[in-house]
Design a protein around this motif. Structure first.
Motif, short mmCIF file in Angstrom:
data_model
loop_
_atom_site.label_atom_id
_atom_site.label_comp_id
_atom_site.label_asym_id
_atom_site.label_seq_id
_atom_site.Cartn_x
_atom_site.Cartn_y
_atom_site.Cartn_z
N UNK A 202 0.82 -1.21 0.00
CA UNK A 202 0.00 0.00 0.00
C UNK A 202 0.86 1.26 0.00
N UNK A 203 2.10 1.19 0.52
CA UNK A 203 3.02 2.34 0.42
C UNK A 203 3.33 2.65 -1.05
N UNK A 204 3.50 1.61 -1.83
CA UNK A 204 3.77 1.80 -3.26
C UNK A 204 2.54 2.38 -3.95
N UNK A 205 1.35 1.86 -3.59
CA UNK A 205 0.11 2.33 -4.24
C UNK A 205 -0.13 3.80 -3.95
N UNK A 206 0.08 4.23 -2.70
CA UNK A 206 -0.19 5.62 -2.32
C UNK A 206 0.72 6.61 -3.06
N UNK A 207 1.92 6.18 -3.43
CA UNK A 207 2.84 7.07 -4.16
C UNK A 207 2.66 6.93 -5.66
N UNK A 208 2.43 5.72 -6.14
CA UNK A 208 2.39 5.48 -7.59
C UNK A 208 1.11 6.04 -8.23
N UNK A 209 -0.04 5.89 -7.59
CA UNK A 209 -1.30 6.31 -8.21
C UNK A 209 -1.33 7.82 -8.47
N UNK A 210 -0.97 8.69 -7.51
CA UNK A 210 -0.92 10.13 -7.84
C UNK A 210 0.03 10.44 -8.99
N UNK A 211 1.18 9.78 -9.05
CA UNK A 211 2.11 10.01 -10.16
C UNK A 211 1.51 9.56 -11.48
N UNK A 212 0.77 8.44 -11.46
CA UNK A 212 0.11 7.96 -12.68
C UNK A 212 -0.95 8.94 -13.14
N UNK A 213 -1.73 9.49 -12.22
CA UNK A 213 -2.80 10.43 -12.58
C UNK A 213 -2.20 11.71 -13.16
N UNK A 214 -1.17 12.24 -12.50
CA UNK A 214 -0.53 13.47 -13.01
C UNK A 214 0.07 13.22 -14.39
N UNK A 215 0.69 12.07 -14.57
CA UNK A 215 1.28 11.75 -15.87
C UNK A 215 0.21 11.64 -16.96
N UNK A 216 -0.92 11.00 -16.65
CA UNK A 216 -2.00 10.86 -17.63
C UNK A 216 -2.61 12.22 -17.98
N UNK A 217 -2.84 13.06 -16.97
CA UNK A 217 -3.45 14.38 -17.22
C UNK A 217 -2.52 15.24 -18.05
N UNK A 218 -1.24 15.26 -17.72
CA UNK A 218 -0.30 16.09 -18.49
C UNK A 218 -0.12 15.55 -19.92
N UNK A 219 -0.21 14.23 -20.08
CA UNK A 219 -0.17 13.67 -21.45
C UNK A 219 -1.35 14.15 -22.26
N UNK A 220 -2.54 14.17 -21.65
CA UNK A 220 -3.74 14.66 -22.34
C UNK A 220 -3.61 16.15 -22.68
N UNK A 221 -3.11 16.95 -21.74
CA UNK A 221 -2.96 18.39 -21.99
C UNK A 221 -1.95 18.66 -23.10
N UNK A 222 -0.85 17.93 -23.10
CA UNK A 222 0.13 18.11 -24.17
C UNK A 222 -0.45 17.78 -25.54
N UNK A 223 -1.24 16.71 -25.60
CA UNK A 223 -1.86 16.34 -26.87
C UNK A 223 -2.87 17.40 -27.29
N UNK A 224 -3.64 17.93 -26.35
CA UNK A 224 -4.64 18.95 -26.69
C UNK A 224 -3.97 20.22 -27.21
N UNK A 225 -2.89 20.64 -26.58
CA UNK A 225 -2.18 21.84 -27.03
C UNK A 225 -1.59 21.62 -28.41
N UNK A 226 -1.01 20.46 -28.63
CA UNK A 226 -0.41 20.16 -29.93
C UNK A 226 -1.46 20.11 -31.03
N UNK A 227 -2.61 19.51 -30.76
CA UNK A 227 -3.65 19.39 -31.78
C UNK A 227 -4.36 20.71 -32.03
N UNK A 228 -4.32 21.62 -31.06
CA UNK A 228 -4.96 22.92 -31.27
C UNK A 228 -4.24 23.72 -32.35
N UNK A 229 -2.98 23.38 -32.62
CA UNK A 229 -2.21 24.06 -33.66
C UNK A 229 -2.34 23.36 -35.01
N UNK A 230 -3.11 22.32 -35.06
CA UNK A 230 -3.25 21.58 -36.30
C UNK A 230 -4.20 22.30 -37.25
#
Length: 398
Positions: A202-230
């Motif tokens: 559970x120590x691993x889960x408590x640290x890994x899940x927030x990092x996974x969520x931040x990584x997924x959200x920033x991946x989505x934002x980067x894609x949205x910014x890139x596609x807005x210039x298309x």
């Protein structure tokens, strides 16, 4: 391939991580609240973060070239479609005209794709180096080592003692090389042989899940910014639509699904890399937008300088044949001091209120009397034997 990747990718990347770890461990030794700086989870996490920052700085120019390459492709797309329609039955001519267009626009497909080919091995190498601190199991290229072999095997630039300090590092209670789905028997690599575990899953889960969520959200934002210039034309392409949806939704969801199999250090790397990409895209797009504004302003100034001034009608100089005696005559030759002989097709320009006279030998214009060679107008001859009306009256009075 190891004889290529080891000296060109893996050793340089591990060397950069080693450098930053030594710097932060030295600085951490002056902080009273940092125990064992060499095996501190915060110091190792900072070392991973600055490893990513260093690599992204080195790859900044290729990334900028990649963005400019994409913009240039979008600008050329309408003209490329015109060439494809015009030479759809002549492949050789189409290839020739395409090369001419690319040369005139300063577009080189090879140089445009080169930055991407540089970035891919660098990030794969970074992933491999971070994963190689723990080589237990068979996932992600691990070698199936035992816990004892893992703790006593170096990792490129890092010797066995430094590998042990990385395995002993804890980030909020979770080992940096651990992941959520890791088998419990592999947890023995994170402690000394025979020692009890000082963490749970559970120590691993408590640290890994927030990092996974931040990584997924920033991946989505980067894609949205890139596609807005298309461009709209590129976005309307069916294949582009599928790829856009993958970038917007499939990749972020994939991070949430597969993040359970990624070591903690890889998640730290992904979050740092995505945040850097977010800031880099904003900076580059803003800079390119300013460059476009400056170029547009320059074009407007050039067009403005070529336009006629307000209240001034553009005049085209015309050659002049001549005018009546006593009037001003202006022509290109007379102004220059040369002869004023002109062709018959040239138009005469005369002063206002002056009726031009035809030149000798030319046909009179409508409403004009013929002119004698001497330049004097002809007068009608008087009738012979006749006189003026006044003389006739005087004779009658006599």
């Amino acid at each position: 391939m190891s004889f290529i990747t080891d000296p060109l990718v893996y050793y340089p990347i591990s060397g950069i991580l080693w450098f930053w770890h030594k710097i932060f461990a030295f600085l951490g030794g002056f902080l009273p609240w940092v125990d064992s700086p060499d095996s501190s989870g915060a110091i190792w996490a900072l070392s991973v973060i600055f490893l990513v920052v260093t690599l992204r700085i080195l790859l900044f120019w290729p990334a900028a070239k990649q963005i400019r390459f994409s913009r240039k492709m979008q600008e050329m797309q309408p003209r490329m479609k015109e060439l494809q329609k015009r030479y759809k039955n002549d492949r050789e001519k189409l290839a020739t005209e395409t090369r001419k267009l690319q040369k005139s626009e300063g577009f080189n497909p090879v140089l445009g794709c080169l930055p991407m080919f540089i970035q891919i091995p660098v990030f794969l190498g970074l992933f491999h180096v971070l994963r190689s601190f723990n080589r237990m199991g068979n996932n992600f290229g691990a070698l199936g080592m035992t816990a004892e072999e893992t703790r006593n095997t170096g990792n490129y630039v890092f010797n066995a003692d430094e590998v042990q300090s990385f395995l002993d590092a804890r980030l909020f209670g979770a080992p940096l090389s651990s992941f959520i789905s890791q088998p419990i028997d592999q947890f023995q690599a994170f402690v000394d042989p025979g020692a009890a575990l000082d963490f749970e899953r559970w120590n691993i889960i408590l640290v890994a899940i927030p990092l996974m969520i931040v990584s997924a959200v920033t991946t989505h934002l980067n894609a949205r910014i890139s596609l807005s210039r298309q461009s709209p034309e590129a976005a309307a392409n069916p294949q582009a639509k599928i790829m856009n949806q993958l970038m917007l939704w499939a990749f972020p969801i994939g991070i949430l699904v597969t993040g359970a199999f990624w070591p903690m250090a890889i998640l730290v790397y992904m979050v740092t890399n995505n945040l850097w990409t977010l800031g880099q895209q904003y900076y580059l797009f803003e800079k390119m937008a300013k460059e476009d504004d400056v170029a547009a302003l320059k074009r407007r100034e050039e067009q403005k300088s070529l336009a006629p001034k307000v209240g001034v009608k553009p005049v085209k100089p015309k050659k002049v044949r001549g005018v009546a005696t006593g009037t001003a005559v202006a022509s290109e030759d007379s102004v220059a001091g040369g002869p004023s002989d002109l062709d018959d097709d040239d138009e005469a320009v005369v002063a206002p209120g002056v009726v031009p006279t035809p030149s000798p030998g030319s046909a009179p214009r409508p409403g004009q009397r013929p002119q004698q060679p001497g330049g004097q107008r002809t007068r009608p001859a008087q009738k012979s034997g006749g006189g003026s009306s006044k003389s006739k009256k005087k004779k009658r009075k006599r």
